[in-house]
Design a protein around this motif. Structure first.
Motif, PDB file in Angstrom:
ATOM      1  N   MET A  39     -49.848  -9.223  28.791  1.00 43.14           N
ATOM      2  CA  MET A  39     -49.587 -10.290  27.867  1.00 43.14           C
ATOM      3  C   MET A  39     -50.121  -9.886  26.497  1.00 43.14           C
ATOM      4  SD  MET A  39     -51.027 -14.191  27.697  1.00 43.14           S
ATOM      5  CE  MET A  39     -52.593 -13.739  27.038  1.00 43.14           C
ATOM      6  N   LEU A  40     -49.377 -10.208  25.501  1.00 43.35           N
ATOM      7  CA  LEU A  40     -49.803  -9.969  24.128  1.00 43.35           C
ATOM      8  C   LEU A  40     -49.524 -11.232  23.320  1.00 43.35           C
ATOM      9  CD1 LEU A  40     -50.859  -8.001  21.971  1.00 43.35           C
ATOM     10  CD2 LEU A  40     -48.496  -7.350  21.571  1.00 43.35           C
ATOM     11  N   ASP A  41     -50.547 -11.754  22.680  1.00 41.75           N
ATOM     12  CA  ASP A  41     -50.427 -12.971  21.876  1.00 41.75           C
ATOM     13  C   ASP A  41     -50.882 -12.639  20.462  1.00 41.75           C
ATOM     14  OD1 ASP A  41     -50.293 -15.566  20.918  1.00 41.75           O
ATOM     15  OD2 ASP A  41     -52.213 -16.150  21.779  1.00 41.75           O
ATOM     16  N   GLY A  42     -49.971 -12.683  19.502  1.00 40.06           N
ATOM     17  CA  GLY A  42     -50.296 -12.382  18.117  1.00 40.06           C
ATOM     18  C   GLY A  42     -49.663 -13.392  17.177  1.00 40.06           C
ATOM     19  N   TYR A  43     -50.053 -13.332  15.919  1.00 40.55           N
ATOM     20  CA  TYR A  43     -49.522 -14.279  14.938  1.00 40.55           C
ATOM     21  C   TYR A  43     -49.737 -13.745  13.524  1.00 40.55           C
ATOM     22  CZ  TYR A  43     -54.446 -15.533  14.471  1.00 40.55           C
ATOM     23  OH  TYR A  43     -55.799 -15.491  14.265  1.00 40.55           O
ATOM     24  N   TYR A  44     -49.058 -14.383  12.566  1.00 45.31           N
ATOM     25  CA  TYR A  44     -49.293 -14.129  11.149  1.00 45.31           C
ATOM     26  C   TYR A  44     -49.775 -15.434  10.531  1.00 45.31           C
ATOM     27  CZ  TYR A  44     -48.799 -12.884   6.277  1.00 45.31           C
ATOM     28  OH  TYR A  44     -49.062 -12.626   4.960  1.00 45.31           O
ATOM     29  N   GLU A  45     -50.911 -15.402   9.881  1.00 48.80           N
ATOM     30  CA  GLU A  45     -51.499 -16.594   9.270  1.00 48.80           C
ATOM     31  C   GLU A  45     -51.356 -16.504   7.751  1.00 48.80           C
ATOM     32  OE1 GLU A  45     -53.638 -20.120   8.743  1.00 48.80           O
ATOM     33  OE2 GLU A  45     -53.007 -19.245  10.633  1.00 48.80           O
ATOM     34  N   TYR A  46     -50.778 -17.539   7.162  1.00 51.64           N
ATOM     35  CA  TYR A  46     -50.678 -17.596   5.703  1.00 51.64           C
ATOM     36  C   TYR A  46     -51.315 -18.892   5.230  1.00 51.64           C
ATOM     37  CZ  TYR A  46     -48.946 -17.467   0.967  1.00 51.64           C
ATOM     38  OH  TYR A  46     -48.884 -17.439  -0.401  1.00 51.64           O
ATOM     39  N   ASN A  47     -52.212 -18.813   4.282  1.00 49.27           N
ATOM     40  CA  ASN A  47     -52.873 -19.982   3.730  1.00 49.27           C
ATOM     41  C   ASN A  47     -52.347 -20.211   2.316  1.00 49.27           C
ATOM     42  OD1 ASN A  47     -54.607 -21.930   2.703  1.00 49.27           O
ATOM     43  ND2 ASN A  47     -56.396 -21.099   3.760  1.00 49.27           N
ATOM     44  N   PHE A  48     -51.610 -21.308   2.135  1.00 44.02           N
ATOM     45  CA  PHE A  48     -51.016 -21.626   0.833  1.00 44.02           C
ATOM     46  C   PHE A  48     -52.064 -21.964  -0.227  1.00 44.02           C
ATOM     47  CE2 PHE A  48     -47.463 -22.322   3.710  1.00 44.02           C
ATOM     48  CZ  PHE A  48     -46.440 -21.660   3.034  1.00 44.02           C
ATOM     49  N   ASN A  49     -53.274 -22.301   0.177  1.00 46.84           N
ATOM     50  CA  ASN A  49     -54.345 -22.629  -0.773  1.00 46.84           C
ATOM     51  C   ASN A  49     -54.945 -21.382  -1.425  1.00 46.84           C
ATOM     52  OD1 ASN A  49     -54.172 -25.398  -0.311  1.00 46.84           O
ATOM     53  ND2 ASN A  49     -55.482 -25.229   1.488  1.00 46.84           N
ATOM     54  N   ARG A  50     -54.692 -20.219  -0.854  1.00 49.29           N
ATOM     55  CA  ARG A  50     -55.216 -18.933  -1.356  1.00 49.29           C
ATOM     56  C   ARG A  50     -56.725 -18.987  -1.612  1.00 49.29           C
ATOM     57  NH1 ARG A  50     -50.309 -18.122  -5.487  1.00 49.29           N
ATOM     58  NH2 ARG A  50     -48.725 -17.679  -3.932  1.00 49.29           N
ATOM     59  N   PRO A  51     -57.525 -19.182  -0.563  1.00 44.94           N
ATOM     60  CA  PRO A  51     -58.983 -19.256  -0.744  1.00 44.94           C
ATOM     61  C   PRO A  51     -59.567 -17.899  -1.129  1.00 44.94           C
ATOM     62  CG  PRO A  51     -58.459 -19.182   1.567  1.00 44.94           C
ATOM     63  CD  PRO A  51     -57.148 -19.280   0.835  1.00 44.94           C
ATOM     64  N   PRO A  52     -60.709 -17.887  -1.778  1.00 43.64           N
ATOM     65  CA  PRO A  52     -61.349 -16.617  -2.151  1.00 43.64           C
ATOM     66  C   PRO A  52     -61.715 -15.818  -0.901  1.00 43.64           C
ATOM     67  CG  PRO A  52     -62.598 -18.520  -3.004  1.00 43.64           C
ATOM     68  CD  PRO A  52     -61.457 -19.042  -2.226  1.00 43.64           C
ATOM     69  N   GLY A  53     -61.428 -14.536  -0.942  1.00 43.86           N
ATOM     70  CA  GLY A  53     -61.728 -13.669   0.198  1.00 43.86           C
ATOM     71  C   GLY A  53     -60.846 -13.924   1.402  1.00 43.86           C
ATOM     72  N   ARG A  54     -59.779 -14.710   1.253  1.00 37.81           N
ATOM     73  CA  ARG A  54     -58.834 -15.067   2.320  1.00 37.81           C
ATOM     74  C   ARG A  54     -59.505 -15.767   3.497  1.00 37.81           C
ATOM     75  NH1 ARG A  54     -56.832  -9.305   3.045  1.00 37.81           N
ATOM     76  NH2 ARG A  54     -57.569  -9.824   5.096  1.00 37.81           N
ATOM     77  N   ALA A  55     -60.704 -16.327   3.320  1.00 34.11           N
ATOM     78  CA  ALA A  55     -61.451 -16.970   4.403  1.00 34.11           C
ATOM     79  C   ALA A  55     -60.976 -18.404   4.610  1.00 34.11           C
ATOM     80  CB  ALA A  55     -62.934 -16.955   4.108  1.00 34.11           C
ATOM     81  N   ASN A  56     -60.512 -18.712   5.817  1.00 38.68           N
ATOM     82  CA  ASN A  56     -60.118 -20.072   6.172  1.00 38.68           C
ATOM     83  C   ASN A  56     -61.354 -20.801   6.681  1.00 38.68           C
ATOM     84  OD1 ASN A  56     -57.401 -19.560   5.634  1.00 38.68           O
ATOM     85  ND2 ASN A  56     -57.036 -18.808   7.693  1.00 38.68           N
TER      86      ASN A  56
END
Length: 89
Positions: free
Chosen positions: A1-18
């Motif tokens: 099994m392989l579970d992956g994703y692409y995460e995009y944050n529209f807020n564009r936080p500093p350092g890409r940290a959610n």
């Protein structure tokens, strides 16, 4: 099994940290949530093999978050007592 994703944050936080996220801690990145590799040898009374073994190897963000280790493994041993009774350890 392989579970992956692409995460995009529209807020564009500093350092890409959610903030306040458990699994998807970085934004704008591809990630492997969990990958599993299973090796199994089931009991087979007709082949006179009353034992079985299963080895589960796991890797990924979910494994690290839930089990505290980035890569972990589990071993399960099965012994077939009769055609109706199997013991798992």
């Amino acid at each position: 099994m392989l579970d992956g994703y692409y995460e995009y944050n529209f807020n564009r936080p500093p350092g890409r940290a959610n903030d306040l996220r458990a699994y998807d801690v970085l934004g704008n990145v591809f990630s492997i949530n969990q990958a599993d590799l299973v090796f199994a040898l089931d009991p087979d009374v007709t082949a006179k093999r009353r034992y079985g073994v299963r080895l589960d190897l796991q890797f990924g963000q979910a494994t690290e978050t839930l089990q505290g280790n980035p890569s972990t493994s589990h071993v399960r041993i099965s012994i077939e007592i009769s055609s109706r009774l199997t013991v798992h350890m």
